[in-house]
Design a protein around this motif. Structure first.
Motif, PDB file in Angstrom:
ATOM      1  N   GLN A 250     -16.789  15.362  32.566  1.00  0.00           N
ATOM      2  CA  GLN A 250     -16.644  14.465  33.707  1.00  0.00           C
ATOM      3  C   GLN A 250     -15.207  13.957  33.870  1.00  0.00           C
ATOM      4  OE1 GLN A 250     -19.218  13.706  35.739  1.00  0.00           O
ATOM      5  NE2 GLN A 250     -18.523  11.917  36.893  1.00  0.00           N
ATOM      6  N   SER A 251     -14.469  13.843  32.778  1.00  0.00           N
ATOM      7  CA  SER A 251     -13.147  13.224  32.837  1.00  0.00           C
ATOM      8  C   SER A 251     -12.119  14.070  32.097  1.00  0.00           C
ATOM      9  CB  SER A 251     -13.204  11.826  32.224  1.00  0.00           C
ATOM     10  OG  SER A 251     -13.552  11.916  30.845  1.00  0.00           O
ATOM     11  N   ILE A 252     -10.851  13.664  32.162  1.00  0.00           N
ATOM     12  CA  ILE A 252      -9.774  14.357  31.463  1.00  0.00           C
ATOM     13  C   ILE A 252     -10.022  14.381  29.961  1.00  0.00           C
ATOM     14  CG2 ILE A 252      -7.347  14.104  30.797  1.00  0.00           C
ATOM     15  CD1 ILE A 252      -6.686  13.445  33.631  1.00  0.00           C
ATOM     16  N   SER A 253     -10.497  13.271  29.429  1.00  0.00           N
ATOM     17  CA  SER A 253     -10.718  13.199  27.972  1.00  0.00           C
ATOM     18  C   SER A 253     -11.828  14.137  27.515  1.00  0.00           C
ATOM     19  CB  SER A 253     -11.047  11.761  27.567  1.00  0.00           C
ATOM     20  OG  SER A 253     -12.241  11.314  28.206  1.00  0.00           O
ATOM     21  N   GLU A 254     -12.712  14.534  28.433  1.00  0.00           N
ATOM     22  CA  GLU A 254     -13.831  15.418  28.092  1.00  0.00           C
ATOM     23  C   GLU A 254     -13.648  16.831  28.661  1.00  0.00           C
ATOM     24  OE1 GLU A 254     -17.543  12.255  28.254  1.00  0.00           O
ATOM     25  OE2 GLU A 254     -16.794  13.106  30.137  1.00  0.00           O
ATOM     26  N   ALA A 255     -12.485  17.112  29.196  1.00  0.00           N
ATOM     27  CA  ALA A 255     -12.284  18.355  29.951  1.00  0.00           C
ATOM     28  C   ALA A 255     -12.629  19.591  29.122  1.00  0.00           C
ATOM     29  CB  ALA A 255     -10.844  18.442  30.441  1.00  0.00           C
ATOM     30  N   HIS A 256     -13.264  20.550  29.779  1.00  0.00           N
ATOM     31  CA  HIS A 256     -13.570  21.853  29.180  1.00  0.00           C
ATOM     32  C   HIS A 256     -12.270  22.654  29.099  1.00  0.00           C
ATOM     33  CE1 HIS A 256     -15.929  25.919  29.696  1.00  0.00           C
ATOM     34  NE2 HIS A 256     -15.109  25.923  28.654  1.00  0.00           N
ATOM     35  N   GLN A 257     -11.852  22.981  27.886  1.00  0.00           N
ATOM     36  CA  GLN A 257     -10.603  23.702  27.676  1.00  0.00           C
ATOM     37  C   GLN A 257     -10.793  25.190  27.968  1.00  0.00           C
ATOM     38  OE1 GLN A 257      -7.435  22.415  26.571  1.00  0.00           O
ATOM     39  NE2 GLN A 257      -6.776  24.460  27.229  1.00  0.00           N
ATOM     40  N   ILE A 258     -10.028  25.710  28.917  1.00  0.00           N
ATOM     41  CA  ILE A 258     -10.033  27.138  29.235  1.00  0.00           C
ATOM     42  C   ILE A 258      -8.922  27.775  28.404  1.00  0.00           C
ATOM     43  CG2 ILE A 258      -9.839  28.865  31.042  1.00  0.00           C
ATOM     44  CD1 ILE A 258     -12.288  27.021  31.277  1.00  0.00           C
ATOM     45  N   GLU A 259      -9.304  28.610  27.461  1.00  0.00           N
ATOM     46  CA  GLU A 259      -8.349  29.105  26.459  1.00  0.00           C
ATOM     47  C   GLU A 259      -7.415  30.171  27.016  1.00  0.00           C
ATOM     48  OE1 GLU A 259      -7.999  27.664  23.684  1.00  0.00           O
ATOM     49  OE2 GLU A 259      -9.811  26.434  23.622  1.00  0.00           O
TER      50      GLU A 259
ATOM     51  N   SER B 234     -24.671  19.295  38.916  1.00  0.00           N
ATOM     52  CA  SER B 234     -26.123  19.197  38.814  1.00  0.00           C
ATOM     53  C   SER B 234     -26.717  17.880  39.285  1.00  0.00           C
ATOM     54  CB  SER B 234     -26.567  19.463  37.374  1.00  0.00           C
ATOM     55  OG  SER B 234     -25.942  18.553  36.490  1.00  0.00           O
ATOM     56  N   LYS B 235     -25.894  16.861  39.511  1.00  0.00           N
ATOM     57  CA  LYS B 235     -26.440  15.568  39.929  1.00  0.00           C
ATOM     58  C   LYS B 235     -25.439  14.823  40.787  1.00  0.00           C
ATOM     59  CE  LYS B 235     -24.973  13.531  35.545  1.00  0.00           C
ATOM     60  NZ  LYS B 235     -25.405  12.861  34.305  1.00  0.00           N
ATOM     61  N   SER B 236     -25.943  13.865  41.522  1.00  0.00           N
ATOM     62  CA  SER B 236     -25.090  13.062  42.385  1.00  0.00           C
ATOM     63  C   SER B 236     -24.036  12.336  41.564  1.00  0.00           C
ATOM     64  CB  SER B 236     -25.951  12.052  43.146  1.00  0.00           C
ATOM     65  OG  SER B 236     -25.166  11.223  43.957  1.00  0.00           O
ATOM     66  N   GLY B 237     -22.816  12.329  42.061  1.00  0.00           N
ATOM     67  CA  GLY B 237     -21.727  11.653  41.380  1.00  0.00           C
ATOM     68  C   GLY B 237     -21.019  12.473  40.336  1.00  0.00           C
ATOM     69  N   GLU B 238     -21.457  13.715  40.117  1.00  0.00           N
ATOM     70  CA  GLU B 238     -20.873  14.519  39.041  1.00  0.00           C
ATOM     71  C   GLU B 238     -19.502  15.059  39.430  1.00  0.00           C
ATOM     72  OE1 GLU B 238     -21.919  18.268  36.072  1.00  0.00           O
ATOM     73  OE2 GLU B 238     -23.443  17.464  37.416  1.00  0.00           O
ATOM     74  N   VAL B 239     -18.607  15.073  38.446  1.00  0.00           N
ATOM     75  CA  VAL B 239     -17.285  15.669  38.559  1.00  0.00           C
ATOM     76  C   VAL B 239     -17.110  16.611  37.377  1.00  0.00           C
ATOM     77  CG1 VAL B 239     -14.797  15.249  38.543  1.00  0.00           C
ATOM     78  CG2 VAL B 239     -16.324  13.640  39.712  1.00  0.00           C
ATOM     79  N   ASP B 240     -16.607  17.821  37.613  1.00  0.00           N
ATOM     80  CA  ASP B 240     -16.330  18.771  36.528  1.00  0.00           C
ATOM     81  C   ASP B 240     -14.825  18.918  36.372  1.00  0.00           C
ATOM     82  OD1 ASP B 240     -19.000  19.112  36.067  1.00  0.00           O
ATOM     83  OD2 ASP B 240     -19.146  21.087  36.998  1.00  0.00           O
ATOM     84  N   THR B 241     -14.367  18.903  35.115  1.00  0.00           N
ATOM     85  CA  THR B 241     -12.939  18.929  34.822  1.00  0.00           C
ATOM     86  C   THR B 241     -12.636  20.016  33.801  1.00  0.00           C
ATOM     87  OG1 THR B 241     -12.942  16.515  35.113  1.00  0.00           O
ATOM     88  CG2 THR B 241     -10.953  17.500  34.204  1.00  0.00           C
ATOM     89  N   PHE B 242     -11.549  20.758  34.045  1.00  0.00           N
ATOM     90  CA  PHE B 242     -11.166  21.870  33.179  1.00  0.00           C
ATOM     91  C   PHE B 242      -9.685  21.753  32.844  1.00  0.00           C
ATOM     92  CE2 PHE B 242     -14.559  23.070  36.040  1.00  0.00           C
ATOM     93  CZ  PHE B 242     -15.538  23.503  35.154  1.00  0.00           C
ATOM     94  N   ALA B 243      -9.355  22.011  31.581  1.00  0.00           N
ATOM     95  CA  ALA B 243      -7.979  21.934  31.107  1.00  0.00           C
ATOM     96  C   ALA B 243      -7.404  23.337  30.964  1.00  0.00           C
ATOM     97  CB  ALA B 243      -7.919  21.203  29.770  1.00  0.00           C
ATOM     98  N   VAL B 244      -6.162  23.527  31.444  1.00  0.00           N
ATOM     99  CA  VAL B 244      -5.471  24.808  31.321  1.00  0.00           C
ATOM    100  C   VAL B 244      -4.045  24.547  30.841  1.00  0.00           C
ATOM    101  CG1 VAL B 244      -6.842  26.051  33.037  1.00  0.00           C
ATOM    102  CG2 VAL B 244      -4.856  24.729  33.775  1.00  0.00           C
ATOM    103  N   THR B 245      -3.533  25.460  30.035  1.00  0.00           N
ATOM    104  CA  THR B 245      -2.150  25.381  29.579  1.00  0.00           C
ATOM    105  C   THR B 245      -1.308  26.314  30.434  1.00  0.00           C
ATOM    106  OG1 THR B 245      -2.844  24.870  27.320  1.00  0.00           O
ATOM    107  CG2 THR B 245      -0.594  25.678  27.625  1.00  0.00           C
ATOM    108  N   LEU B 246      -0.252  25.754  31.060  1.00  0.00           N
ATOM    109  CA  LEU B 246       0.564  26.509  31.998  1.00  0.00           C
ATOM    110  C   LEU B 246       2.044  26.380  31.647  1.00  0.00           C
ATOM    111  CD1 LEU B 246      -1.275  25.387  35.257  1.00  0.00           C
ATOM    112  CD2 LEU B 246      -1.545  27.578  34.072  1.00  0.00           C
ATOM    113  N   ASN B 247       2.812  27.398  32.020  1.00  0.00           N
ATOM    114  CA  ASN B 247       4.243  27.440  31.729  1.00  0.00           C
ATOM    115  C   ASN B 247       5.065  27.175  32.971  1.00  0.00           C
ATOM    116  OD1 ASN B 247       3.864  28.225  28.951  1.00  0.00           O
ATOM    117  ND2 ASN B 247       3.393  30.293  29.692  1.00  0.00           N
ATOM    118  N   ALA B 248       6.235  26.587  32.765  1.00  0.00           N
ATOM    119  CA  ALA B 248       7.145  26.318  33.869  1.00  0.00           C
ATOM    120  C   ALA B 248       7.508  27.622  34.577  1.00  0.00           C
ATOM    121  CB  ALA B 248       8.405  25.630  33.339  1.00  0.00           C
ATOM    122  N   GLY B 249       7.537  27.589  35.903  1.00  0.00           N
ATOM    123  CA  GLY B 249       7.867  28.760  36.701  1.00  0.00           C
ATOM    124  C   GLY B 249       6.668  29.567  37.140  1.00  0.00           C
ATOM    125  N   GLU B 250       5.485  29.285  36.595  1.00  0.00           N
ATOM    126  CA  GLU B 250       4.276  30.015  36.990  1.00  0.00           C
ATOM    127  C   GLU B 250       3.700  29.445  38.281  1.00  0.00           C
ATOM    128  OE1 GLU B 250       2.319  31.485  32.765  1.00  0.00           O
ATOM    129  OE2 GLU B 250       1.612  29.610  33.655  1.00  0.00           O
TER     130      GLU B 250
END
Length: 533
Positions: A128-137, A148-164
């Protein structure tokens, strides 16, 4: 005591008989047709084997499967009909295909299934939040998820490089039929919103962003109902399925093979296309039926002189040379003009302007309907003249995704046919009535005769022709009847019509699908198993 015993036995007999009927779907009395509404995950990678869960109810067993292309998908159900095992062909290109479920009592609607070249994972809750983000490896990656329910937010973490250049693209409403209007945000490590997108390809968003600093970034996803209501909170539900593509590699927004200067050219637009060795992601579009048999030409200088019929690809990405085409016509000549944009996934809201050789404005055409920005109209030339046809954007904007297909041809008498569903059930000894809507175009006046292909020998049909200026001009009722039936039957059928005097000019009737503005001519009929006496 004897009276009580007999009563008890009668009650036991009746109850056990009812229980037998309830538990025995082959009786046909209480059997239920499948009400499968979706699949999760809703897509898979080429060359892999995946297991997907059926959403909704499978109905009475045994349950069977139909796939639109068995060279793409090999499908098998588990014993409880709760999971589907799919083998996806290695050579399968990214595309939308269809799956249908059926039993002796009926069939499901067509269920969309998306094939991609990219690996995929299922979302991990909570996120739901940054602290719980699903890490995409690793990237690129497709994430299968559900709001799946009202009010839900899904959050995903990605590692990115400068210039991409990073791209996040959602498929939900347009290709899966999810009742959601999704929103995507890209956040930095502090939670500051760097980019946001609501609508890109229909209600589904896409965002692209040039990364300035190497680090961890967050993709946040939430949604609203695609049909607005009084709710002010983020929306969700069991049917809010989505596929989220995340990539820092090549991503194609559109691609067309066109003819330019007597050679074939690949017109492609997207991001990171210079990364030729990367794993390619792309927007998938439903396959559109086309009645144009002309090659797709691409004039590079204007004005371009055309001869009928022509099919032209163009992009409004320059201000110094707006696309305009010249055609010489005779007085009274009737032509059909089409500018396809929205149906192709373009950002263009086209306006078609016609001028004479002196530059005088003759006519201007705009949207087919309030919610359809394409143009499809007939026009009669008022004089012998060389006319100029100009294509512009309603809001005078330009860009590489402002593309279109312009068709110009003699307007021919023709007709279109449609039905209200894509699957039907026929009960033995009781006729099934199917209403066929008839749309006559280009001055078509001939009688239309109807037929049904794909039926077994024990199902017959009857209909009367559609006659111009008669009660049957716009609607005809087709009746199907099954007699002397002992078993059920299921199969794809096609309903068609043709001019009474020319069977070669057959037109297939189309029915709606769960996807917006997507129809199919692959209809389905179930002959329901007769009830046991």
């Amino acid at each position: 005591m004897i009276y009580l015993s007999m009563t008890y036995l009668r009650v036991l007999f009746v109850c056990s008989g009812f229980l037998t009927l309830f538990l025995n779907p082959t009786s046909g009395i209480l059997a239920q047709s499948p009400a499968v509404t979706g699949l999760f995950p809703s897509g898979g990678q080429s060359g892999t084997k995946c297991v997907v869960k059926l959403q909704g109810k499978p109905g009475s067993l045994p349950l069977s499967i139909w796939v639109a292309d068995d060279e793409l998908l090999q499908a098998e159900l588990n014993d409880t009909a709760t999971e589907l095992i799919l083998n996806i062909a290695e050579e399968a290109a990214p595309q939308l295909t269809w799956i249908r479920f059926y039993n002796a009592s009926g069939s499901s609607d067509l269920i969309p299934f998306l094939i991609s070249k990219l690996p995929q994972v299922e979302e991990k809750e909570p996120n739901q939040s940054i602290s719980e983000a699903h890490q995409i490896e690793t990237l690129p990656q497709i994430v299968e998820g559900v709001l799946s329910k009202s009010g839900e937010v899904d959050t995903f973490a990605v590692t990115l490089n400068a210039g991409e250049t990073f791209i996040a693209s959602l498929d939900a409403h347009g290709l899966l039929g999810s009742p959601m209007d999704g929103v995507l945000q890209l956040l930095d490590h502090r939670g500051f919103v760097l980019a946001q997108n609501d609508d890109d390809h229909g209600f589904d968003p896409l965002l692209n962003f040039m990364i300035n600093e190497t680090g961890t970034y967050y993709v946040r996803l939430f949604g609203f109902p695609s049909t607005p209501n009084s709710t002010i909170n983020y929306a969700g539900g069991a049917d809010y399925h989505y596929r989220l593509t995340l990539t820092n590699q090549a991503f194609v927004a559109y691609q067309f093979s066109v003819q330019s200067n007597q050679s074939t050219v690949n017109k492609v637009e997207g991001w990171n296309l210079e990364r030729t060795n990367s794993k390619l992601a792309q927007l998938i579009r439903p396959q559109l039926a086309s009645d144009s048999k002309q090659p797709l030409n691409y004039p590079e200088t204007f004005p371009a002189t055309l001869s009928l019929p022509e099919s032209i690809f163009g992009v409004i990405d320059k201000t110094d040379a707006p696309p305009h085409y010249q055609v010489t016509l005779k007085k009274g000549e009737i032509i059909r003009l089409q500018v396809l944009s929205q149906s192709l996934g373009s950002f263009l809201d086209p306006v078609l302007t016609i001028k004479d050789s002196s530059g005088k404005l003759i006519k201007e055409f705009d949207d087919i309907a309030k919610t359809n920005f394409d143009i499809d109209t007939a026009w009669t030339a008022p004089l012998d003249e060389t006319y100029t046809f100009l294509i512009s954007d309603r809001y005078q904007s330009i860009g590489p995704r402002k593309f279109y297909q312009f068709r110009i041809e003699q307007d021919q008498p023709r007709f279109r046919l449609s039905v209200s569903e894509n699957h039907f059930s026929l009960t033995p000894e009781k006729p099934l009535e199917v209403s066929i809507n008839v749309e006559r175009l280009g001055g078509f006046e001939m009688p239309i005769t109807f037929s049904v292909d794909g039926l077994p020998d024990n199902i017959t049909y009857e209909s009367i022709p559609s006659e111009h200026k008669q009660k049957t001009e716009k609607k005809v009722t087709l009746k199907l009847l099954a007699a002397n039936v002992t078993t059920s039957w299921n199969g794809p059928i096609q309903i068609s019509g043709h001019p009474e005097a020319d069977e070669s000019k057959r037109v297939l009737a189309v029915g709606p699908t769960k996807l917006p503005d997507v129809t199919t001519n692959q209809l389905w009929l179930t002959l329901v198993e007769p009830a046991s006496n």
